[in-house]
Design a protein around this motif. Structure first.
Motif, PDB file in Angstrom:
ATOM      1  N   GLY A 200       0.812  -1.213   0.000  1.00 14.11           N
ATOM      2  CA  GLY A 200       0.000   0.000   0.000  1.00 14.11           C
ATOM      3  C   GLY A 200       0.847   1.266   0.000  1.00 14.11           C
ATOM      4  N   VAL A 201       1.932   1.263   0.792  1.00 19.72           N
ATOM      5  CA  VAL A 201       2.819   2.430   0.839  1.00 19.72           C
ATOM      6  C   VAL A 201       3.457   2.672  -0.522  1.00 19.72           C
ATOM      7  CG1 VAL A 201       4.972   3.317   1.806  1.00 19.72           C
ATOM      8  CG2 VAL A 201       3.273   2.270   3.304  1.00 19.72           C
ATOM      9  N   ARG A 202       3.939   1.588  -1.147  1.00 15.37           N
ATOM     10  CA  ARG A 202       4.569   1.754  -2.459  1.00 15.37           C
ATOM     11  C   ARG A 202       3.577   2.271  -3.484  1.00 15.37           C
ATOM     12  NH1 ARG A 202       7.504  -2.962  -0.879  1.00 15.37           N
ATOM     13  NH2 ARG A 202       5.903  -4.316  -1.777  1.00 15.37           N
ATOM     14  N   ARG A 203       2.385   1.713  -3.521  1.00 13.08           N
ATOM     15  CA  ARG A 203       1.387   2.155  -4.493  1.00 13.08           C
ATOM     16  C   ARG A 203       0.998   3.603  -4.237  1.00 13.08           C
ATOM     17  NH1 ARG A 203      -3.521  -1.865  -4.727  1.00 13.08           N
ATOM     18  NH2 ARG A 203      -4.124  -0.356  -6.337  1.00 13.08           N
ATOM     19  N   TYR A 204       0.901   3.986  -2.980  1.00 16.27           N
ATOM     20  CA  TYR A 204       0.522   5.362  -2.648  1.00 16.27           C
ATOM     21  C   TYR A 204       1.530   6.350  -3.201  1.00 16.27           C
ATOM     22  CZ  TYR A 204      -0.008   9.576   0.148  1.00 16.27           C
ATOM     23  OH  TYR A 204      -0.139  10.881   0.540  1.00 16.27           O
ATOM     24  N   TYR A 205       2.815   6.090  -2.979  1.00 19.48           N
ATOM     25  CA  TYR A 205       3.820   7.042  -3.430  1.00 19.48           C
ATOM     26  C   TYR A 205       4.022   6.995  -4.943  1.00 19.48           C
ATOM     27  CZ  TYR A 205       5.081   8.641   1.176  1.00 19.48           C
ATOM     28  OH  TYR A 205       5.034   9.224   2.417  1.00 19.48           O
ATOM     29  N   VAL A 206       3.862   5.844  -5.542  1.00 18.13           N
ATOM     30  CA  VAL A 206       3.944   5.774  -7.004  1.00 18.13           C
ATOM     31  C   VAL A 206       2.812   6.578  -7.635  1.00 18.13           C
ATOM     32  CG1 VAL A 206       3.695   4.238  -8.993  1.00 18.13           C
ATOM     33  CG2 VAL A 206       5.195   3.591  -7.110  1.00 18.13           C
ATOM     34  N   VAL A 207       1.596   6.422  -7.109  1.00 22.72           N
ATOM     35  CA  VAL A 207       0.454   7.173  -7.628  1.00 22.72           C
ATOM     36  C   VAL A 207       0.664   8.670  -7.443  1.00 22.72           C
ATOM     37  CG1 VAL A 207      -1.997   7.677  -7.258  1.00 22.72           C
ATOM     38  CG2 VAL A 207      -1.222   5.316  -7.397  1.00 22.72           C
ATOM     39  N   ASN A 208       1.086   9.079  -6.235  1.00 21.77           N
ATOM     40  CA  ASN A 208       1.277  10.493  -5.966  1.00 21.77           C
ATOM     41  C   ASN A 208       2.422  11.084  -6.783  1.00 21.77           C
ATOM     42  OD1 ASN A 208      -0.315  11.898  -3.541  1.00 21.77           O
ATOM     43  ND2 ASN A 208      -0.197   9.699  -3.152  1.00 21.77           N
TER      44      ASN A 208
END
Length: 355
Positions: A200-208
């Motif tokens: 979830g952390v990785r996806r959050y920062y990739v999206v942002n």
């Protein structure tokens, strides 16, 4: 009969009333948070390093599948993490230097803008003190002090940066245990929670980062086209503030809008506000939240509260790290506890809402 009741009461284990447990929990949380606040200069760099390592960690998997030794894969993870930190450091230093160099060139314009704002507010019926206070936002001395504060903040960031670099090495080595069959935590349930958290952390920062880059480029091009000074600085600011949920758009808009008012008057300032609103509302309000929600599963209320809360606890960096920190609290305290399903549902956890 009385003897029987006494015996039964004595046989039952002594328990703590629900209200008492709540008070103890709240008191313990306050003590922990005060400790975190006191140690924020140490913990904030550690949190940054942990997030960067979590983002770079998946690089090791394809390398190990190709037969690379674990130490070499870990080295590549460290290099990737350093590259991420290096890019961010360069962006912040370039933006800070350009901003500090700009202000002395616009002292006269700032004074004129301060006088104009004060007169406009006075004409609307505000008291002289209120008008002067509002106009002081453009006061050159205040903005020069702000520039000095920015320079000091960059120096403090550089100092903390060395701690981050050291943390990254050790955290990347420890993270190598994720690739072992036994996992990091030693149990299937804990490993599932940990895997879900880091994903979830990785996806959050990739999206942002993806949306932030698009927004930064569009904002920078528009500012350059309409003649707002140092558009690169404001583009970098738009990229960074995109990582701050809910209020990042406003934080990224105010400085270029104020500068546009100083150099071009109200028409240019309103044009900047309109351009930012169109670009950022479409991307950050209508499109991006859908992807962020799928990545982290937090309610909007919790997201907004987390920005304020973690900024208070660990300082300005808490605004950028608020989502990973909130997810960490949920992963450690709520997800392993079946009795916390109601709290997980209120937090927006999709694993509970969809079940």
């Amino acid at each position: 009969m009385d003897d029987t009741r006494v015996t039964d009461a004595a046989a039952r284990p002594a328990g703590i009333a629900h209200g008492t447990r709540v008070l103890i929990t709240v008191a313990a949380a306050v003590v922990v948070l005060v400790g975190v606040w006191l140690a924020r200069d140490i913990l904030a760099p550690a949190a940054v390093a942990a997030v960067v390592v979590a983002i770079a960690h998946p690089v090791r998997f394809p390398l190990e599948r190709r037969g690379w030794p674990a130490w070499l894969a870990t080295t590549v993870v460290v290099v990737v993490a350093y590259a991420i930190l290096g890019v961010l450091a360069v962006l912040l230093v370039v933006a800070s230097v350009q901003f500090v160099q700009l202000l002395p060139d616009y002292v006269d314009e700032l004074e004129a803008a301060a006088q104009s704002v004060a007169e406009a507010l006075a004409s609307l019926g505000l008291s002289e003190e209120a008008s002067a206070a509002a106009g002081s936002v453009f006061d050159p001395d205040a903005l020069v002090n702000l520039a000095t504060s920015v320079a000091d903040a960059v120096l403090g960031f550089a100092t903390a940066f060395f701690f981050v670099l050291a943390y990254v090495i050790f955290m990347a080595a420890d993270a190598a245990r994720f690739s072992r069959p036994s996992g990091l935590f030693g149990s299937a349930e804990a490993d599932a929670i940990g895997t879900r958290y880091f994903r979830g952390v990785r996806r959050y920062y990739v999206v942002n980062a993806t949306f932030g880059l698009v927004v930064a480029v569009l904002d920078g091009v528009v500012l350059w086209a309409i003649g707002v000074p140092i558009p690169l600085v404001w583009a970098i600011l738009a990229f960074v503030t995109n990582f701050i949920p809910n209020i990042g758009f406003v934080l990224g808009l105010i400085p270029p809008a104020v500068l546009a008012l100083v150099v071009g008057g109200w028409p240019l300032a309103l044009l900047v506000i309109a351009a930012y609103s169109i670009i950022n509302v479409v991307l950050q309000v209508l499109v991006q939240p859908k992807f962020v929600s799928d990545a982290v599963g937090l309610s909007l209320s919790i997201t907004f509260f987390s920005v304020v809360f973690w900024t208070l606890v660990i300082g300005p960096i808490g605004a950028i790290l608020c989502i990973p920190l909130t997810l960490l609290v949920r992963a450690l305290l709520l997800e392993p506890d079946e009795r916390a399903r109601t709290l997980r549902r209120l937090s927006g956890d999709p694993a509970v809402i969809d079940s």
